[in-house]
Design a protein around this motif. Structure first.
Motif, PDB file in Angstrom:
ATOM      1  N   PRO A 187      -0.691   3.639   9.202  1.00 30.88           N
ATOM      2  CA  PRO A 187      -2.040   3.076   9.256  1.00 30.88           C
ATOM      3  C   PRO A 187      -3.100   4.182   9.338  1.00 30.88           C
ATOM      4  CG  PRO A 187      -1.003   2.885  11.396  1.00 30.88           C
ATOM      5  CD  PRO A 187       0.035   3.458  10.471  1.00 30.88           C
ATOM      6  N   GLU A 241      -3.360   0.890   5.271  1.00 27.52           N
ATOM      7  CA  GLU A 241      -2.094   1.540   5.567  1.00 27.52           C
ATOM      8  C   GLU A 241      -1.409   1.946   4.275  1.00 27.52           C
ATOM      9  OE1 GLU A 241       0.034  -1.435   7.739  1.00 27.52           O
ATOM     10  OE2 GLU A 241       0.789  -2.417   5.926  1.00 27.52           O
ATOM     11  N   PHE A 242      -0.581   3.000   4.381  1.00 28.71           N
ATOM     12  CA  PHE A 242       0.225   3.479   3.260  1.00 28.71           C
ATOM     13  C   PHE A 242       1.681   3.130   3.514  1.00 28.71           C
ATOM     14  CE2 PHE A 242      -3.490   6.193   2.895  1.00 28.71           C
ATOM     15  CZ  PHE A 242      -3.677   6.301   1.522  1.00 28.71           C
ATOM     16  N   ASN A 243       2.406   2.931   2.435  1.00 28.22           N
ATOM     17  CA  ASN A 243       3.839   2.698   2.496  1.00 28.22           C
ATOM     18  C   ASN A 243       4.537   3.949   1.960  1.00 28.22           C
ATOM     19  OD1 ASN A 243       6.491   1.806   2.338  1.00 28.22           O
ATOM     20  ND2 ASN A 243       5.936  -0.212   1.542  1.00 28.22           N
ATOM     21  N   THR A 244       5.479   4.507   2.712  1.00 29.25           N
ATOM     22  CA  THR A 244       6.151   5.747   2.312  1.00 29.25           C
ATOM     23  C   THR A 244       7.331   5.514   1.363  1.00 29.25           C
ATOM     24  OG1 THR A 244       7.599   5.692   4.259  1.00 29.25           O
ATOM     25  CG2 THR A 244       5.495   6.861   4.469  1.00 29.25           C
ATOM     26  N   GLN A 245       7.534   4.289   0.900  1.00 25.98           N
ATOM     27  CA  GLN A 245       8.658   4.008   0.016  1.00 25.98           C
ATOM     28  C   GLN A 245       8.635   4.867  -1.259  1.00 25.98           C
ATOM     29  OE1 GLN A 245      11.396   1.952   0.532  1.00 25.98           O
ATOM     30  NE2 GLN A 245      12.091   2.952  -1.371  1.00 25.98           N
ATOM     31  N   PRO A 283      -3.131   3.113  -1.021  1.00 21.56           N
ATOM     32  CA  PRO A 283      -2.801   2.254   0.126  1.00 21.56           C
ATOM     33  C   PRO A 283      -2.156   0.955  -0.327  1.00 21.56           C
ATOM     34  CG  PRO A 283      -5.053   3.098   0.297  1.00 21.56           C
ATOM     35  CD  PRO A 283      -4.568   3.419  -1.074  1.00 21.56           C
ATOM     36  N   SER A 284      -1.249   0.461   0.476  1.00 21.01           N
ATOM     37  CA  SER A 284      -0.703  -0.876   0.217  1.00 21.01           C
ATOM     38  C   SER A 284      -1.693  -1.945   0.663  1.00 21.01           C
ATOM     39  CB  SER A 284       0.633  -1.044   0.936  1.00 21.01           C
ATOM     40  OG  SER A 284       0.476  -0.821   2.339  1.00 21.01           O
ATOM     41  N   GLN A 285      -2.491  -1.640   1.675  1.00 22.96           N
ATOM     42  CA  GLN A 285      -3.536  -2.531   2.157  1.00 22.96           C
ATOM     43  C   GLN A 285      -4.811  -1.712   2.368  1.00 22.96           C
ATOM     44  OE1 GLN A 285      -3.112  -5.822   2.451  1.00 22.96           O
ATOM     45  NE2 GLN A 285      -0.901  -5.797   2.055  1.00 22.96           N
ATOM     46  N   ASP A 329      -2.337   7.192  11.781  1.00 25.56           N
ATOM     47  CA  ASP A 329      -1.137   6.791  12.517  1.00 25.56           C
ATOM     48  C   ASP A 329      -1.373   6.886  14.017  1.00 25.56           C
ATOM     49  OD1 ASP A 329       1.401   5.804  12.748  1.00 25.56           O
ATOM     50  OD2 ASP A 329       2.405   7.729  12.458  1.00 25.56           O
ATOM     51  N   ALA A 347       8.364   3.761   6.025  1.00 24.08           N
ATOM     52  CA  ALA A 347       7.501   3.366   7.129  1.00 24.08           C
ATOM     53  C   ALA A 347       6.099   3.051   6.600  1.00 24.08           C
ATOM     54  CB  ALA A 347       7.436   4.472   8.185  1.00 24.08           C
ATOM     55  N   ARG A 348       5.296   2.437   7.457  1.00 17.22           N
ATOM     56  CA  ARG A 348       3.896   2.161   7.155  1.00 17.22           C
ATOM     57  C   ARG A 348       3.033   3.072   8.016  1.00 17.22           C
ATOM     58  NH1 ARG A 348       3.370  -2.305   4.032  1.00 17.22           N
ATOM     59  NH2 ARG A 348       5.173  -3.712   3.906  1.00 17.22           N
TER      60      ARG A 348
END
Length: 475
Positions: free
Chosen positions: A211, A131-135, A98-100, A175, A208-209
């Motif tokens: 959650p 949340e996850f970042n799909t980058q 997760p990014s957060q 999400d 996208a992020r």
């Protein structure tokens, strides 16, 4: 002859002190044995209740199939070599953190018993959001421009140390949509304890992020830990246990410990808490390492009675030596004769204090056990001192001194961090008092006279002062 008899008696007393070290060693062995039985009781409780817990995750696992062209060198029938293009396919999994990540925990503790031994257990109500970042998925596509990537069904994995601690099936909000968790973390290598959820396909039109949120109740015993697997982690917890011991690679930024419980707050980033190595191992099929890098706390018992008892027993030799020295001085000064058997009984009475302390502390509070054992030992020895010294005053004097030593020992036992310093100061103070009190004694005259009055200076003069007779009634 009197000198020889005195020195022979000193040798006998020294030998008695060495013999009394044998039951002292027995007491230390008894403490170790009782502590091992307590550990067996803890293990017995752990067989029917979840053990120490660690929560790790969630981790987003995205499996994919990669198809690409590879050049190979082949030989024709005539032996000529040439290059050909062949299509190759392999499969791998991309693991995302997760990014957060935010974890809120409210822990309720209680005690479970096996015989006389109690172990702290708990039920922790957890709220996990982030949340996850799909980058990273787009980065993988960019690094494989000449290959075709076909994404498979992603899943969200949460790891725990002991599967039995998951009290009820938690529900996942992914999400904004509800999903069901399934038992087992679904990650390769190591323990499979935990849970996982199959996720819908991730849209890859643009980064996208995503959650997520879920709640769960996690039960465990003696300790609770959290693996901070995120770019930015925030963990807040509260518990009704008033004796925590914080552990792990990071101490909490803030903590508040009161008589009714404690609270703590951890914050970490990818820079302060590097988990990239464990994530790389997970990519190689060994995800168990994600559980190892964690922060948390242990639920300590208010007083470790065996540790306290063991520390007190180490002072037994000091108590025996000081008591014997006092008896020798009174024997010389008051022209008395104390038999070696009486010295032995006094030493055994001093050692019985520790046996009473160990046995009583298993059933009542340590302070009460210490006070009862000290009162019993001091009372017995006060009566005995008065009898063998033929003086009630001397008996009370020695008993009061012994009671003072027990009180000082208790203070030292409670000062864990300063115990060595305080013990050293006590030993120095006692030795200094003994040296100053006997600095004018003519030990040769005392030994030769078998109790003759020592030459003490009066008011700083060099003339001997007459000792006042002891008019206390004999017993």
């Amino acid at each position: 002859m009197p000198n020889q008899r005195f020195y022979l008696k000193l040798a006998v007393i020294a030998f008695l002190i060495l013999l009394l070290l044998i039951p002292q060693a027995f007491m230390l062995g008894l403490v170790g044995e009782r502590a091992s039985w307590r550990e067996q009781a803890y293990q017995s409780i752990g067989q029917s209740w979840p053990g120490a817990q660690t929560l790790a995750g969630p981790v987003l696992a995205v499996p994919y199939q990669r198809t690409y062209n590879t050049r190979e060198t082949v030989k024709d029938k005539d032996g000529k070599e040439r290059e050909v293009l062949r299509e190759a396919t392999d499969e791998d999994t991309l693991y995302l953190l997760p990014s957060q990540l935010a974890i809120r925990s409210k822990l309720q503790s209680s005690l479970r018993y096996r015989g006389i031994y109690a172990a702290p257990v708990y039920a922790s109500a957890l709220q996990v959001t982030g949340e996850f970042n799909t980058q990273p998925l787009f980065d993988l596509l960019a690094s494989n421009k000449d290959a075709q990537i076909r994404w498979k069904t992603p899943q969200l994995a949460v790891m725990v140390r002991d599967q039995r601690g998951v009290a009820s099936p938690p529900a996942l909000q992914w999400d904004g949509a509800p999903l069901a968790f399934q038992p087992g973390n679904g990650l390769p290598g190591g323990s499979s304890a935990g849970m996982h959820a199959k996720l819908p396909d991730i849209g890859l039109t643009q980064p996208a992020r995503l959650p997520f949120a879920f709640e769960m109740e996690l039960r465990g015993m003696r300790s609770m830990n959290f693996a901070l697997l995120a770019d930015n982690s925030d963990v807040q917890l509260s518990a009704n246990w008033p004796h925590p011991s914080f552990s792990g690679e990071l101490l909490p930024e803030t903590r508040d410990v009161t008589a009714s419980g404690f609270s703590a707050h951890w914050k970490a980033s990818a820079f302060s808490y590097n988990v990239s190595g464990a994530l790389e191992q997970c990519g190689k099929g060994e995800c168990a390492g994600l559980l190892e890098r964690a922060v948390g706390f242990d639920l300590l018992q208010p007083v470790d009675v065996y540790q306290q008892s063991e520390r007190s027993i180490k002072y037994a030799a000091l108590f025996i030596v000081l008591t014997f020295v006092a008896l020798i001085l009174f024997e010389l000064l008051k022209k008395l004769r104390v038999h070696p058997v009486q010295y032995t009984l006094v030493g055994m009475a001093l050692l019985v204090f520790y046996l009473l302390l160990i046995s009583l502390s298993e059933h009542i509070a340590f302070l009460g056990a210490y006070a009862a054992a000290a009162l019993a030992s001091t009372g017995l020895l006060t009566l005995y001192f008065g009898a063998i010294l033929h003086s009630r005053k001397l008996g009370l004097l020695l008993g009061a001194g012994l009671a003072g030593l027990y009180a000082l020992l208790y203070v030292i036992l409670q000062a864990e961090e300063n115990a060595l310093l305080m013990g050293s100061v006590l030993l120095f103070a006692v030795l200094a008092a003994l040296m100053l009190a006997t600095r004018h004694f003519d030990w040769y005259a005392l030994a030769a006279g078998n109790g003759a009055t020592p030459p003490r200076t009066a008011s700083g003069t060099g003339h001997p002062a007459t000792a006042a007779p002891d008019d206390s009634p004999a017993h």
